[in-house]
Design an enzyme around this catalytic site. Structure first.
Site, PDB file in Angstrom:
ATOM      1  N   LYS A 143      77.855 -40.834 -93.268  1.00  0.00           N
ATOM      2  CA  LYS A 143      78.411 -41.991 -92.577  1.00  0.00           C
ATOM      3  C   LYS A 143      79.603 -42.613 -93.271  1.00  0.00           C
ATOM      4  O   LYS A 143      79.676 -42.686 -94.487  1.00  0.00           O
ATOM      5  CB  LYS A 143      77.331 -43.064 -92.455  1.00  0.00           C
ATOM      6  CG  LYS A 143      76.295 -42.716 -91.418  1.00  0.00           C
ATOM      7  CD  LYS A 143      76.818 -42.898 -90.022  1.00  0.00           C
ATOM      8  CE  LYS A 143      75.978 -43.967 -89.341  1.00  0.00           C
ATOM      9  NZ  LYS A 143      76.560 -44.432 -88.130  1.00  0.00           N
TER      10      LYS A 143
ATOM     11  N   THR B  39      93.458 -47.484 -68.991  1.00  0.00           N
ATOM     12  CA  THR B  39      93.004 -48.644 -68.223  1.00  0.00           C
ATOM     13  C   THR B  39      91.558 -48.311 -67.860  1.00  0.00           C
ATOM     14  O   THR B  39      91.229 -47.129 -67.665  1.00  0.00           O
ATOM     15  CB  THR B  39      93.844 -48.884 -66.943  1.00  0.00           C
ATOM     16  OG1 THR B  39      93.693 -47.755 -66.085  1.00  0.00           O
ATOM     17  CG2 THR B  39      95.320 -49.069 -67.250  1.00  0.00           C
TER      18      THR B  39
ATOM     19  N   GLN C  36      82.363 -87.570 -88.259  1.00  0.00           N
ATOM     20  CA  GLN C  36      82.188 -86.970 -89.584  1.00  0.00           C
ATOM     21  C   GLN C  36      81.864 -85.472 -89.464  1.00  0.00           C
ATOM     22  O   GLN C  36      82.132 -84.697 -90.363  1.00  0.00           O
ATOM     23  CB  GLN C  36      81.079 -87.708 -90.332  1.00  0.00           C
ATOM     24  CG  GLN C  36      80.765 -87.186 -91.713  1.00  0.00           C
ATOM     25  CD  GLN C  36      79.919 -88.186 -92.491  1.00  0.00           C
ATOM     26  OE1 GLN C  36      80.423 -89.186 -92.960  1.00  0.00           O
ATOM     27  NE2 GLN C  36      78.624 -87.924 -92.594  1.00  0.00           N
TER      28      GLN C  36
ATOM     29  N   ASN D 272      81.234 -46.149 -92.097  1.00  0.00           N
ATOM     30  CA  ASN D 272      81.128 -47.167 -91.058  1.00  0.00           C
ATOM     31  C   ASN D 272      82.277 -48.182 -91.143  1.00  0.00           C
ATOM     32  O   ASN D 272      82.696 -48.557 -92.234  1.00  0.00           O
ATOM     33  CB  ASN D 272      79.793 -47.904 -91.182  1.00  0.00           C
ATOM     34  CG  ASN D 272      78.622 -46.997 -90.831  1.00  0.00           C
ATOM     35  OD1 ASN D 272      78.753 -46.094 -90.024  1.00  0.00           O
ATOM     36  ND2 ASN D 272      77.494 -47.237 -91.471  1.00  0.00           N
TER      37      ASN D 272
ATOM     38  N   TYR E  80      86.680 -95.184 -84.082  1.00  0.00           N
ATOM     39  CA  TYR E  80      85.879 -94.275 -84.901  1.00  0.00           C
ATOM     40  C   TYR E  80      84.391 -94.402 -84.583  1.00  0.00           C
ATOM     41  O   TYR E  80      83.866 -95.499 -84.437  1.00  0.00           O
ATOM     42  CB  TYR E  80      86.114 -94.581 -86.388  1.00  0.00           C
ATOM     43  CG  TYR E  80      85.297 -93.708 -87.328  1.00  0.00           C
ATOM     44  CD1 TYR E  80      85.772 -92.476 -87.739  1.00  0.00           C
ATOM     45  CD2 TYR E  80      84.026 -94.105 -87.772  1.00  0.00           C
ATOM     46  CE1 TYR E  80      85.021 -91.662 -88.575  1.00  0.00           C
ATOM     47  CE2 TYR E  80      83.271 -93.299 -88.607  1.00  0.00           C
ATOM     48  CZ  TYR E  80      83.780 -92.070 -89.005  1.00  0.00           C
ATOM     49  OH  TYR E  80      83.040 -91.280 -89.838  1.00  0.00           O
TER      50      TYR E  80
ATOM     51  N   LYS F 156      84.544 -81.890 -89.712  1.00  0.00           N
ATOM     52  CA  LYS F 156      85.075 -81.019 -90.763  1.00  0.00           C
ATOM     53  C   LYS F 156      84.371 -79.664 -90.893  1.00  0.00           C
ATOM     54  O   LYS F 156      85.061 -78.635 -91.017  1.00  0.00           O
ATOM     55  CB  LYS F 156      85.087 -81.764 -92.103  1.00  0.00           C
ATOM     56  CG  LYS F 156      86.194 -82.811 -92.149  1.00  0.00           C
ATOM     57  CD  LYS F 156      85.936 -83.830 -93.237  1.00  0.00           C
ATOM     58  CE  LYS F 156      86.103 -85.256 -92.792  1.00  0.00           C
ATOM     59  NZ  LYS F 156      85.195 -85.750 -91.774  1.00  0.00           N
TER      60      LYS F 156
ATOM     61  N   SER G 170      78.561 -87.032 -96.350  1.00  0.00           N
ATOM     62  CA  SER G 170      79.449 -85.912 -96.003  1.00  0.00           C
ATOM     63  C   SER G 170      80.020 -85.250 -97.247  1.00  0.00           C
ATOM     64  O   SER G 170      80.761 -84.272 -97.140  1.00  0.00           O
ATOM     65  CB  SER G 170      80.578 -86.383 -95.090  1.00  0.00           C
ATOM     66  OG  SER G 170      81.266 -87.475 -95.646  1.00  0.00           O
TER      67      SER G 170
ATOM     68  N   GLU H 234      83.927 -54.434 -87.620  1.00  0.00           N
ATOM     69  CA  GLU H 234      82.821 -55.023 -86.850  1.00  0.00           C
ATOM     70  C   GLU H 234      82.639 -56.503 -87.179  1.00  0.00           C
ATOM     71  O   GLU H 234      82.340 -57.332 -86.314  1.00  0.00           O
ATOM     72  CB  GLU H 234      81.523 -54.266 -87.125  1.00  0.00           C
ATOM     73  CG  GLU H 234      81.552 -52.830 -86.623  1.00  0.00           C
ATOM     74  CD  GLU H 234      80.404 -52.017 -87.203  1.00  0.00           C
ATOM     75  OE1 GLU H 234      79.314 -52.052 -86.623  1.00  0.00           O
ATOM     76  OE2 GLU H 234      80.600 -51.350 -88.238  1.00  0.00           O
TER      77      GLU H 234
ATOM     78  N   ASN I 205      88.516 -95.094 -92.351  1.00  0.00           N
ATOM     79  CA  ASN I 205      88.831 -94.462 -91.063  1.00  0.00           C
ATOM     80  C   ASN I 205      90.244 -93.882 -91.034  1.00  0.00           C
ATOM     81  O   ASN I 205      90.450 -92.751 -90.579  1.00  0.00           O
ATOM     82  CB  ASN I 205      88.636 -95.460 -89.916  1.00  0.00           C
ATOM     83  CG  ASN I 205      87.183 -95.895 -89.787  1.00  0.00           C
ATOM     84  OD1 ASN I 205      86.300 -95.297 -90.400  1.00  0.00           O
ATOM     85  ND2 ASN I 205      86.940 -96.948 -89.020  1.00  0.00           N
TER      86      ASN I 205
HETATM   87  N1  ARG Z   1      82.648 -89.917 -94.346  1.00  0.00           N
HETATM   88  C1  ARG Z   1      83.306 -90.463 -93.203  1.00  0.00           C
HETATM   89  C2  ARG Z   1      83.838 -89.351 -92.289  1.00  0.00           C
HETATM   90  O1  ARG Z   1      83.965 -88.248 -92.730  1.00  0.00           O
HETATM   91  C3  ARG Z   1      84.447 -91.349 -93.618  1.00  0.00           C
HETATM   92  C4  ARG Z   1      84.715 -92.449 -92.646  1.00  0.00           C
HETATM   93  C5  ARG Z   1      83.652 -93.452 -92.665  1.00  0.00           C
HETATM   94  N2  ARG Z   1      83.983 -94.596 -91.887  1.00  0.00           N
HETATM   95  C6  ARG Z   1      83.047 -95.418 -91.455  1.00  0.00           C
HETATM   96  N3  ARG Z   1      83.415 -96.400 -90.700  1.00  0.00           N
HETATM   97  N4  ARG Z   1      81.788 -95.258 -91.766  1.00  0.00           N
HETATM   98  O2  ARG Z   1      84.141 -89.555 -91.131  1.00  0.00           O
END
Ligand code: ARG
Length: 455
Positions: free
Chosen positions: A280, A152, A319, A282, A314, A322, A20, A287, A107
């Protein structure tokens, strides 16, 4: 990090799907802040010796300084920002680095980092929304009495003022502000110390880490702490709602900037030309704000679908929480800034708005209301009489207030010349004094109230 249990390293694709760091490196400041709060607490509780705490804290500062100067590399072997920071710390200070992860898991670490990041993002959005609101209020004040057609079904309905129309967007922005503030208050609890899922046997002080990171206190349940992403969903929900509002305003700008409407000219800074058609101008930014609302909504749906059905606590699916939040935030920040620029710099063609307000029989309701008030006609009957007057005006090709009195009395003898007082668009808007109505005095009062609420 887990070499004790494993004889072979991961396959290249395993490494790639698992990593990640290409996106979570964006949380490096939050990660370092969380680690510094954690190690200070471990020291205060006597869990890690004072000299190790000092070395770890100074080392984390050096790691952060390195990130600030050189950026954070996409080091897939390190999987994520948490592992990379710990590895860099070990490079900087040696084996003492290994004590940082006492009484902690990635976690609770990632849940903490992400809450901190989302809190910062929320604060940025709030500041940007208040700036947008400032420009809406300023332009509304300028145009508190500028008449435009209200619609309306996108059909001319009744005249309103441009100030009133812009203040409708102020209301939406005010609700967005309140939603982001509510989110911030609800989310401001610290998951750090929940460890992997069950809490820890070490005598940690969760109140202390929560306070050090600016949280109102620790989260209450360790399982929920590491598996809850409501704060991210709340952010996305508010972002999607806000983007939807911006998109409606953007759509109005697109329509209003079109030649048939001609209500607004966007400034040069907020228009683009065409590579082939020299005439033009625009409204590309508007948009794109309209388009971005779709992508932001997609981000919300993406995380909802990721979270649905995940058992506690978890799972690695999380992951994927994000990227949608980061993407939505970037798109929203751009959208708010672009709308602010467009609102600030637009030239409203008030003469054109007035001409269209006067041309669509938009004061027909005023004629019907006059019959009710002055001739005691039941509203339904007044509606019918007015409909005939509109049809007659249309047949003669004139506006309602240009219909000769003989025409009106022929339709209904109870009408007299006093009716012309209510048939102009100015009289119409000035009469709409009910609370929340479009009368210019009401609009000015609404602007004052909005500014007082902000102060
Ligand atoms: N890179 C992981 C995430 O963004 C961190 C947590 C990893 N935890 C685990 N038990 N593998 O969620």
């Amino acid at each position: 990090m887990w070499g004790g249990r494993f004889a072979a390293g991961p396959a290249a694709v395993m490494r790639e799907i698992n990593a990640s760091i290409p996106f979570d490196k964006r949380m490096w400041k939050q990660d370092v802040a969380g680690s510094r709060a954690h190690v200070a607490m471990l020291g205060a509780q006597g869990i890690v010796a004072a000299d190790d705490v000092r070395a770890i804290d100074a080392g984390l500062e050096r790691v952060a300084a390195g990130y600030a100067v050189d950026g954070v590399p996409d080091d897939l072997a390190m999987e994520d920002i948490h592992m990379l920071t710990e590895a860099r710390l070990a490079d900087a200070i040696g084996p003492a680095a290994g004590r940082l992860h006492t009484a902690r898991s990635r976690n609770d670490q990632v849940a903490t980092d992400f809450r901190l990041w989302t809190r910062d993002a929320t604060d940025q959005v709030l500041a940007a929304l208040l700036a947008l609101d400032d420009s809406l209020l300023a332009r509304a004040e300028e145009h508190a009495a500028s008449v435009m057609p209200g619609f309306t079904h996108l059909q001319s309905a009744q005249p309103v003022t441009l100030g009133h129309h812009l203040m409708a967007y102020h209301e939406m922005v005010a609700r967005d502000v309140s939603r982001f503030r509510d989110n911030r208050a609800r989310a401001n609890l610290c998951p750090l110390g929940a460890a992997a899922l069950a809490g820890t046997g070490f005598p940690i002080d969760r109140e202390a880490t929560a306070a050090a990171l600016g949280f109102d206190g620790p989260t209450r349940n360790s399982l929920d702490s590491v598996s809850d992403r409501d704060f991210a969903l709340d952010y996305l929900m508010a972002a999607a709602q806000c983007a939807l509002h911006l998109s409606r305003l953007a759509e109005e700008f697109v329509l209003w900037a079109s030649q048939p409407f001609g209500f607004v000219s966007l400034s040069d800074q907020w228009s683009t030309g065409s590579s082939i058609m020299p005439q033009k101008r625009n409204p590309d930014a508007a948009e794109l704000v309209r388009g971005h609302a779709g992508r932001i909504t997609g981000c919300l749906v993406s995380l909802m679908v990721t979270m649905k059905g995940l058992p506690l606590a978890y799972s690695k699916d999380m992951q994927d929480d994000k990227p949608p939040v980061f993407e939505a935030h970037d798109l929203l920040a751009l959208s708010i800034a672009a709308m602010t620029g467009m609102v600030e710099s637009a030239t409203f063609r008030t003469d054109r708005m007035r001409a269209l307000a006067e041309s669509g029989f938009a004061t027909a309701t005023d004629l019907a209301d006059w019959l009710v008030r002055e001739a005691n006609v039941p509203f339904r009957e007044a509606h019918h009489i007015t409909g005939r007057a509109v049809a007659r005006a249309e047949a003669l090709g004139v506006a309602l207030d240009a219909l000769p009195i003989v025409e009106l009395t022929a339709i209904d003898p109870r009408i007299d010349a006093r009716v012309y007082d209510v048939l102009s668009v100015d009289a119409s808007v000035a009469s709409r004094r009910s609370f929340g109505g479009t009368a210019p005095d009401n609009v000015r009062a609404a602007i004052r109230a909005a500014r007082e609420a902000r102060a």
